[in-house]
Scaffold this motif. Structure first.
Motif, PDB file in Angstrom:
ATOM      1  N   GLN A   1       6.656   9.349  -9.218  1.00 14.11           N
ATOM      2  CA  GLN A   1       5.931   9.317 -10.488  1.00 14.11           C
ATOM      3  C   GLN A   1       4.451   8.979 -10.324  1.00 14.11           C
ATOM      4  O   GLN A   1       3.662   9.224 -11.235  1.00 14.11           O
TER       5      GLN A   1
ATOM      6  N   VAL B   1      -3.246   9.603 -11.539  1.00 10.88           N
ATOM      7  CA  VAL B   1      -2.058   8.902 -12.044  1.00 10.88           C
ATOM      8  C   VAL B   1      -1.813   7.635 -11.230  1.00 10.88           C
ATOM      9  O   VAL B   1      -1.799   6.516 -11.768  1.00 10.88           O
TER      10      VAL B   1
ATOM     11  N   ARG C   1       2.537  10.425  -8.271  1.00 10.75           N
ATOM     12  CA  ARG C   1       1.954  11.747  -8.036  1.00 10.75           C
ATOM     13  C   ARG C   1       0.907  11.793  -6.920  1.00 10.75           C
ATOM     14  O   ARG C   1       0.008  12.664  -6.923  1.00 10.75           O
TER      15      ARG C   1
ATOM     16  N   MET D   1       4.738   6.494  -2.155  1.00  8.21           N
ATOM     17  CA  MET D   1       6.149   6.845  -1.998  1.00  8.21           C
ATOM     18  C   MET D   1       6.871   6.974  -3.335  1.00  8.21           C
ATOM     19  O   MET D   1       8.014   7.436  -3.373  1.00  8.21           O
ATOM     20  N   LEU D   2       6.243   6.553  -4.417  1.00  8.66           N
ATOM     21  CA  LEU D   2       6.872   6.681  -5.738  1.00  8.66           C
ATOM     22  C   LEU D   2       6.520   8.052  -6.310  1.00  8.66           C
ATOM     23  O   LEU D   2       5.346   8.334  -6.560  1.00  8.66           O
TER      24      LEU D   2
ATOM     25  N   GLY E   1       0.786  -1.239   0.000  1.00 12.34           N
ATOM     26  CA  GLY E   1       0.000   0.000   0.000  1.00 12.34           C
ATOM     27  C   GLY E   1       0.811   1.278   0.000  1.00 12.34           C
ATOM     28  O   GLY E   1       0.282   2.353   0.247  1.00 12.34           O
ATOM     29  N   GLU E   2       2.112   1.197  -0.298  1.00  9.47           N
ATOM     30  CA  GLU E   2       2.969   2.382  -0.206  1.00  9.47           C
ATOM     31  C   GLU E   2       3.287   2.998  -1.565  1.00  9.47           C
ATOM     32  O   GLU E   2       4.318   3.650  -1.736  1.00  9.47           O
ATOM     33  N   ILE E   3       2.404   2.834  -2.532  1.00 11.22           N
ATOM     34  CA  ILE E   3       2.669   3.378  -3.870  1.00 11.22           C
ATOM     35  C   ILE E   3       2.832   4.893  -3.839  1.00 11.22           C
ATOM     36  O   ILE E   3       3.507   5.465  -4.711  1.00 11.22           O
TER      37      ILE E   3
END
Lengths: 384, 384
Positions: A249, A302, A251, A246-247, A242-244
């Motif tokens: 890109q 995004v 956004r 942190m990327l 669930g840590e997307i």
């Protein structure tokens, strides 16, 4: 702690029948003997025996007869959900919430303590103690009545309940939250990521009820995500799912800035209320606020498209503080997902409000009770 | 079609015992009566009865006694996996592969037919027929021996097997592949996305064997992804999962261009060999090729980080054509994931080579057989 029946326990078969009956009564509410027999598949005489056993143990009681029934109504039995208690805890950046619930997860009392992301650690820990004490006092219970305490908090948490990393609350990184709570409270302690708990509440009693696969967006000043696969919240190999956000890109991480720093916000507005101004102004048609919402939805779309394209979920649930403005947020988000994704999932707003994490914590404690204690592999708990 | 036992069928209990024995023999290979009894939980006399029944039906045969055993060896029995056959089909942009397998999924023969993404539809369909005919001829079988044909192909495919969208093969979009294959072949036909089939092969017999959660990257001229959760390939609500490469910000779709158009590639090299040149030059230390690999790994790492941060899988498997150069690709990919992700999963290269999709198609057919035919809910198939 969960008190358990020791010595003089039930035979294996008797225990299985007892557990089946408890599960049926917990799931369905008060039942007559015949209805219980129908749900358990036990014969009527066996059902009677099991119910007598459960009444002797204190797990089941007769309900008062319904008013205005003609003739002698059949006796109805229910699970004594008040035989033990559960505490749910939401340790957030800006608020600490605690809730007391019975063993069915029905919430009895709740308290909230405001904190700040930069509140010193000792003050934050004191606020946790006060919040728990508050909901216990409101519910007329003491910590000795509590079997399981489940805490949700921000950050990446190890499977053992230590906070590996927390961008939002600096003092939190490295803190052994589970260890601390165990020293503080004489009950079983569980620690879990807050977005995963909120997603669990949606799956158990919220917008993702009856859905196999869903993506959960926790929208607020801070952004969280969680994934529900086959009706279960996905945890990940190291409990770090669930840590997307942190990327860069994706956004998602800074998306809320569009709402937090919009020109329509009056000077001097506390940060906690800033986004609310922007969302209200957008609802009223203010073009500057609407543009900020569009930019926010653009960023949100995004990372959400990445999740939807990867998983093709049936539903996307919008939860967390900003989800109260789902009427403003969902249309621009939907328009963008429609362009970016192969198949547009159903977009739903959470109805659990600010209590979503604390509710999910209670549901987590209930599930723990079912998995670890109301199971043939453990001694039967004894009611208070 | 799967021939089934009609009329004079087995009693329910007998059928359950028969299915349990078939499952044990398929999983374990040849077993003595005692070993089979141990695995099924049936008594030895019941096991004997079931084996006699299975031999009468033609599902089980005695194996020749092992050489060089002293005394009289115990009889051993095995499932007659050659009683029916399965075909796996990989319909790609540049190749069509077909494989013939027995009912255990052991591959007997394989054929390949080259095509191009812009091959006209009728030629592409003729190549499919030729590939299937070829593997049947090689295996000494006819299409009447085939129970299930499972086809994998590129693109987003509806649950019914129609191609919803295919960026790589223009003629493919909108084509009713399942309908066409059913008209062509008199057996059961399954159609599935090729990356999901490759991921299935990894989960069943490849790099993700014994792993609960994995992310699969199909790297080649075309990029595909798939997700394994709880040991199962995740399909999605509309069978449209794994399409994160369609999101421009994930930087996966065009990533292979860095390898396809590197300055080290000799003029006139056919596109099918271009990336291979770059990868070989990088392995030899050519700085221009190494820079191209770095750019490729940089793009690949963006979408992969999104998946890893979201799901926290135990393993990332690199499969597909470029995975033969995993020695060159994995180190720069690992370095980037290490910086971007909370927890670095184990990165593994596929060992299934170019046969990964066709192997996954066979495994899909085997699973279909188990779920739909070797089940108490269906009449027992009859061996040939």
């Amino acid at each position: 702690m969960v008190p358990t029946l020791r010595g003089g326990g039930l035979s294996r078969l008797r225990q299985l029948n007892v557990l089946t009956a408890i599960a049926a009564l917990r799931a369905a509410g008060p039942l007559t003997l015949s209805a219980l027999a129908g749900r358990t598949g036990l014969s009527r005489p066996s059902t009677k025996e099991v119910v007598d056993e459960l009444m002797r143990l204190g797990w089941v009681e007769e309900t008062p007869p319904a008013q205005g029934t003609l003739g002698r109504p059949a006796r109805r039995y229910r699970f004594r959900a008040g035989s033990g208690h559960l505490v749910g805890l939401d340790i957030g950046g800006h608020n600490i919430r605690a809730a007391l619930a019975d063993l069915n997860g029905v919430i009895i009392s709740e308290t909230r303590r405001p904190v700040e992301p930069d509140t010193p650690l000792d003050e934050r820990l004191a606020a946790i103690e006060h919040a728990v004490a508050g909901c216990l006092a409101l519910g007329g219970k003491t910590i000795e009545d509590v079997w399981v305490l489940a805490a949700g908090t921000i950050g990446v948490i190890t499977p053992e309940g230590r906070i590996l990393y927390c961008a939002a609350v600096p003092a939190w990184t490295g803190f052994d939250l589970a260890g601390h709570l165990r020293r503080l409270f004489p009950c079983e302690v569980l620690v879990e990521n807050d977005s995963r708990l909120a997603a669990r509440a949606e799956a158990v009693r919220g917008a993702a009820r009856d859905v196999a696969d869903a993506v959960y967006l926790h929208v607020g000043r801070r952004m969280g995500t969680a994934v529900i696969i086959d009706g279960k919240v996905h945890r990940g190999f190291g409990a770090a799912s669930g840590e997307i956000a942190m990327l860069p890109q994706a956004r998602l991480f800074d998306a809320s800035e569009h709402l937090q720093s919009c020109a329509v916000i009056p000077e001097g507005t506390p940060p906690a209320d800033a986004a609310g101004y922007t969302l209200a102004a957008a609802r009223a048609g203010d073009p500057v606020a609407l543009a900020a919402v569009e930019r926010y939805a653009g960023d949100l779309a995004v990372g959400t498209s990445a999740m939807v394209l990867l998983l093709d979920p049936q539903v996307v649930v919008l939860g967390g503080g900003f989800s109260r403005s789902a009427d403003v947020l969902l249309p621009p988000l939907r328009a963008r997902l429609e362009r970016a994704c192969m198949r547009l999932p159903d977009l739903r707003a959470s109805t659990l409000g600010d209590e979503c994490v604390v509710t999910g914590a209670i549901d987590y404690a209930v599930a723990h009770l079912d998995d670890q204690h109301f199971t043939p592999d453990a001694p039967l708990p004894t009611p208070r």
